[in-house]
Enzyme design. Structure first.
Site, short mmCIF file in Angstrom:
data_model
loop_
_atom_site.label_atom_id
_atom_site.label_comp_id
_atom_site.label_asym_id
_atom_site.label_seq_id
_atom_site.Cartn_x
_atom_site.Cartn_y
_atom_site.Cartn_z
N SER A 63 0.82 -1.21 0.00
CA SER A 63 0.00 0.00 0.00
C SER A 63 0.86 1.26 0.00
O SER A 63 0.42 2.31 -0.47
CB SER A 63 -0.95 0.00 1.20
OG SER A 63 -0.23 -0.03 2.40
N ASN A 75 1.48 -4.62 -14.60
CA ASN A 75 0.45 -5.60 -14.93
C ASN A 75 -0.63 -5.69 -13.86
O ASN A 75 -1.34 -6.67 -13.79
CB ASN A 75 1.06 -6.98 -15.21
CG ASN A 75 1.85 -7.52 -14.05
OD1 ASN A 75 2.19 -6.81 -13.12
ND2 ASN A 75 2.15 -8.80 -14.10
N ASP A 81 2.44 -19.14 -11.44
CA ASP A 81 1.87 -20.48 -11.27
C ASP A 81 2.94 -21.48 -10.84
O ASP A 81 4.14 -21.17 -10.85
CB ASP A 81 1.12 -20.93 -12.52
CG ASP A 81 1.99 -21.12 -13.73
OD1 ASP A 81 3.13 -21.63 -13.61
OD2 ASP A 81 1.54 -20.76 -14.84
N TYR A 84 6.35 -22.31 -12.70
CA TYR A 84 7.50 -21.39 -12.69
C TYR A 84 8.31 -21.70 -11.44
O TYR A 84 8.24 -21.01 -10.43
CB TYR A 84 7.00 -19.94 -12.70
CG TYR A 84 8.07 -18.91 -12.94
CD1 TYR A 84 8.68 -18.80 -14.18
CD2 TYR A 84 8.48 -18.05 -11.93
CE1 TYR A 84 9.66 -17.84 -14.42
CE2 TYR A 84 9.46 -17.10 -12.15
CZ TYR A 84 10.04 -17.00 -13.40
OH TYR A 84 11.03 -16.05 -13.63
#
Length: 143
Positions: A63, A75, A81, A84
């Site tokens: 934050s 992105n 996942d 990787y």
């Protein structure tokens, strides 16, 4: 749950929960980075993690990241996942500088949590839904 972690540097603190405040885990810059406004860079996070099969990691800014460093994640949210998981699959954070900034080794710039993969879903086409209509997208919060 036990998860294997490979560290690419001894200059960053080891992974741990955020001081009992959350179940998110901070990730830190593994190198010093200087960015000018408008520049983009993949910031190495100094870790590779072997996630258990059936799980993924969600990576988001802290934050305070924008306030402290003037960068945003390009992105919006990173999803890593379980595939990787190689010895050289270091995690990175894609940063876009909105102002000139410096990020130093061990600065906390993002955070992650490990989540179970979504279950397999079967979509059933219908003419009507049973829920109460809330007024459409963007309608909440109006007086």
């Amino acid at each position: 749950m036990k998860v294997k972690v490979k560290y690419f540097t001894d200059k960053i603190e080891r992974l741990r929960y955020i001081d009992g405040k959350s179940d998110w885990i901070d990730l830190r810059a593994a190198e010093d980075v200087t960015l000018k406004a408008g520049e983009w860079k993949l910031i190495p996070l100094g870790v590779a993690i072997e996630l258990p099969e059936g799980y993924e990691a969600h990576v988001v800014p802290r934050s305070s990241t924008y306030t402290n460093f003037g960068v945003i994640q390009t992105n919006s949210m990173g999803v890593i996942d379980a595939s990787y998981c190689g010895d050289n699959d270091q995690w990175y954070w894609p940063a876009l500088a909105m102002r000139d900034t410096e990020i130093h080794v061990n600065d906390r710039i993002c955070q992650f949590r490990i989540m179970a993969n979504q279950p397999e879903i079967e979509f059933i086409e219908v003419e009507r839904l049973n829920g109460k209509d809330r007024g459409g997208f963007g309608s909440t919060g109006r007086s």
